[in-house]
Motif scaffolding. Structure first.
Motif, PDB file in Angstrom:
ATOM      1  N   LEU A 363       0.892  -1.170   0.000  1.00 24.09           N
ATOM      2  CA  LEU A 363       0.000   0.000   0.000  1.00 24.09           C
ATOM      3  C   LEU A 363       0.925   1.214   0.000  1.00 24.09           C
ATOM      4  O   LEU A 363       0.964   1.986   0.956  1.00 24.09           O
ATOM      5  N   GLY A 364       1.740   1.343  -1.034  1.00 25.25           N
ATOM      6  CA  GLY A 364       2.838   2.299  -1.015  1.00 25.25           C
ATOM      7  C   GLY A 364       4.059   1.634  -0.421  1.00 25.25           C
ATOM      8  O   GLY A 364       5.087   1.456  -1.064  1.00 25.25           O
ATOM      9  N   ASP A 408     -10.773   0.761  -1.116  1.00 27.68           N
ATOM     10  CA  ASP A 408      -9.342   1.007  -1.277  1.00 27.68           C
ATOM     11  C   ASP A 408      -8.753   0.957   0.129  1.00 27.68           C
ATOM     12  O   ASP A 408      -9.000   1.844   0.948  1.00 27.68           O
ATOM     13  N   ALA A 410      -5.748   1.378   1.421  1.00 25.11           N
ATOM     14  CA  ALA A 410      -4.884   2.492   1.837  1.00 25.11           C
ATOM     15  C   ALA A 410      -5.706   3.723   2.178  1.00 25.11           C
ATOM     16  O   ALA A 410      -5.488   4.377   3.210  1.00 25.11           O
ATOM     17  N   ARG A 417      -5.227   7.727  -1.885  1.00 27.87           N
ATOM     18  CA  ARG A 417      -5.800   6.667  -2.709  1.00 27.87           C
ATOM     19  C   ARG A 417      -4.711   6.040  -3.578  1.00 27.87           C
ATOM     20  O   ARG A 417      -3.833   6.717  -4.093  1.00 27.87           O
ATOM     21  N   GLN A 418      -4.766   4.733  -3.748  1.00 27.98           N
ATOM     22  CA  GLN A 418      -3.752   4.018  -4.503  1.00 27.98           C
ATOM     23  C   GLN A 418      -3.935   4.213  -6.010  1.00 27.98           C
ATOM     24  O   GLN A 418      -5.022   4.519  -6.483  1.00 27.98           O
ATOM     25  N   SER A 419      -2.847   3.986  -6.748  1.00 25.56           N
ATOM     26  CA  SER A 419      -2.912   3.888  -8.202  1.00 25.56           C
ATOM     27  C   SER A 419      -3.019   2.405  -8.538  1.00 25.56           C
ATOM     28  O   SER A 419      -2.017   1.684  -8.573  1.00 25.56           O
ATOM     29  N   LEU A 420      -4.236   1.948  -8.738  1.00 25.07           N
ATOM     30  CA  LEU A 420      -4.484   0.532  -8.968  1.00 25.07           C
ATOM     31  C   LEU A 420      -4.345   0.216 -10.445  1.00 25.07           C
ATOM     32  O   LEU A 420      -4.654   1.035 -11.315  1.00 25.07           O
ATOM     33  N   SER A 424      -2.826  -5.144  -9.569  1.00 25.23           N
ATOM     34  CA  SER A 424      -3.435  -5.022  -8.250  1.00 25.23           C
ATOM     35  C   SER A 424      -4.388  -6.185  -7.986  1.00 25.23           C
ATOM     36  O   SER A 424      -4.793  -6.903  -8.907  1.00 25.23           O
ATOM     37  N   THR A 441      -2.340  -2.523  -3.792  1.00 27.33           N
ATOM     38  CA  THR A 441      -1.573  -2.191  -4.992  1.00 27.33           C
ATOM     39  C   THR A 441      -1.027  -3.438  -5.660  1.00 27.33           C
ATOM     40  O   THR A 441      -1.126  -3.615  -6.875  1.00 27.33           O
TER      41      THR A 441
END
Length: 523
Positions: A363-364, A408, A410, A417-420, A424, A441
């Motif tokens: 998650l990052g 989401d 995270a 918010r994640q970049s899915l 993912s 992620t």
């Protein structure tokens, strides 16, 4: 393995958007990857174009457009070619799901005076997956007004459907075989001997994996062993630098499921009973696990199956099921799954996490969750996102006949918010009477927790999640030697309790599992 009733027939299920549909296998000619389509002089928007199939243009139909439903990108997608009365038609689909057998007489039929509505023949239960699927009428599809019809260039492949109405007699003179490829070797198996097929299986690592045993799969809330078919039989050479298994099929060994990994399913055909020829008893590492060989000259010279190689090795699932090594492997995993399930049930209602095996994800940065809390791992789909980006709830996903909210993870924990993407995943978690999906992620690994500090080391001062206390405040040490590190442990059962609390539907049982800082978490 239980024998099929003489009244049961094969059905192929496939997915289009949120719809799970099926067609009788006798109507399905083959499945091809989605290719760019040629423009056709046809006024109907639901005819998306033409597919060049070995020099013949086949009209391709988009069911979502026909039904006036919101369309989506079929990526990567495939095209099902269906045959009826010497004509062919293509259907766009997201993916082929499974082959199952059922008695057509058990279908709950529907009727419609509307021409388009009549393409639905009724609903039928896939008992293997305990899933209700909608069965399409091949006749109604070909009767759509204004549909261009392509003449079948290979009508001999439709011979079963064109025989007399006594279908039992026809089936008794021919044998169904599912053709497939593993590494560079061609195989065939009677589809009646397998339980189901699995598309894009997620392989979970195992510390005991080695040789043909490649790891485990999550299958119907159970962990089952996955073996590589070609490696197990000692056949095939891997000519590719990187090989990604895309499919598997499941058989039962003394009542326990086991997955056989392959590259892809090619087709399902019907061949005369005497087509399978014997193999020599020497030269093959496990000749006893094979029924024989299906020569490719059984097919016509124009048939693509005749050009793939000299022969298909026909598997004997009953003999494979007698392999003592596979029996022990399937039995060990079945007992382990049963023990894990019992431990999981005993842990319900307790706040302490007995850390042992952790699913690690990003998650990052890396986080983890006890693996017994994750019931399934699904690939992420962009089309589920229907809410504004300020809302940590992405949308809804239909799974196992229920509508499941997806968060989401995270963003729910207070981070950005994640970049899915296609890498993912969605972790499916069931707790407190609810099933919720958590998008991450990417998955990193499954690790043993080597050590857990006995003090809450992630107190109020830790601001990675902006002070939103939705964590266990626990760390676990994972990895070996130079790769050892500490990861934060997230209790997803606790997260479900907090979500239910926030939406005012929490139960007294769920409240007992929420730590004292839940007031901050629900803000």
């Amino acid at each position: 393995m239980s024998e099929l009733s003489q009244y049961e027939q094969g059905f192929g299920s496939f997915r289009i958007g949120e719809m799970t549909l099926a067609l009788p296998m006798k109507s399905v000619r083959e499945v091809v990857p989605f290719h760019p389509l040629m423009a056709l002089p046809c006024p109907h928007p639901w005819i998306k174009g033409g597919l060049d199939l070995r020099g013949v243009t086949i009209p391709v139909l988009d069911l979502e457009c026909l039904l006036n439903r919101p369309g989506h990108q079929y990526t990567p997608g495939c095209i099902l070619l269906i045959a009826h009365e010497n004509h062919l038609l293509g259907l766009i689909a997201d993916q082929v799901k499974a082959l199952f057998f059922a008695n057509p007489a058990a279908m709950h039929t529907v009727s419609s005076e509307d021409t388009i509505g009549s393409i639905f023949a009724g609903s039928l239960m896939n008992s293997e997956l305990n899933q209700l699927v909608q069965v399409l009428s091949t006749q109604a599809l070909f009767d759509l007004p204004g549909l261009p019809k392509a003449e079948d260039p290979e009508p001999h492949r439709q011979s079963l459907e064109l025989q007399t109405s006594n279908e039992d007699t026809a089936l008794n003179t021919r044998t169904p075989l599912m053709l497939m490829q593993s590494m560079s070797t061609l195989f065939a198996v009677n589809p009646k001997d397998i339980e189901t097929t699995v598309v894009n299986p997620v392989l979970l690592p195992s510390e005991y994996a080695g040789g043909f045993y490649k790891g485990n799969l999550n299958y119907r809330e159970q962990t089952i062993p996955a073996i590589d078919l070609a490696s197990y039989l000692g056949l095939g050479t891997n000519k590719q630098l990187q090989r990604a298994t895309q499919q598997a099929f499941v058989i039962r060994i003394e009542g326990n499921p086991l997955a056989l990994l392959i590259d892809r399913v090619l087709d399902i055909v019907h061949v005369p009973h005497n087509s399978v020829i014997p193999l020599p008893c020497f030269g093959l590492p496990k000749a006893n696990q094979l029924e024989g060989a299906l020569p490719c000259n059984v097919f016509s010279k124009e048939d693509p199956h005749s050009q793939r190689g000299p022969q298909y090795f026909v598997l004997s699932c009953p003999r494979i099921s007698e392999d003592q090594e596979l029996i022990e492997l399937a039995s060990i995993l079945a007992k382990a799954s049963a023990t894990a399930q019992l431990d999981f049930e005993n842990q319900q209602g307790k706040t302490a996490l007995g850390l042992d095996r952790l699913m690690v994800y990003r998650l990052g940065t890396e986080f983890s969750t006890p693996i017994e809390q994750v019931r399934e791992v699904l690939p992420y789909r962009a089309d589920i996102e229907i809410f504004e980006r300020s809302n940590p709830m992405l949308g809804m996903l239909t799974h196992r006949n229920q509508s499941m909210p997806v968060f989401d993870l995270a963003q729910w924990l207070g981070a950005e918010r994640q970049s899915l993407s296609h890498e993912s995943s969605i972790l499916v978690v069931n707790a407190h009477g609810s099933t919720i999906g958590f998008a991450v992620t990417s998955l990193t690994a499954i690790e043993n927790a080597l050590w857990e500090p006995h003090v809450p080391v992630l107190g109020e001062q830790r601001q990675l999640l902006h002070g939103r206390l939705k964590t266990t405040q626990r760390l676990a040490q994972i990895g070996e030697d130079k790769h050892q590190c500490m990861v934060e442990v997230i209790d997803l059962h606790q997260q479900i309790a907090l979500i239910l609390d926030q939406f005012g539907v929490i139960s007294p049982t769920a409240l007992e599992t929420v730590p004292e800082h839940s007031e901050h978490a629900a803000q």
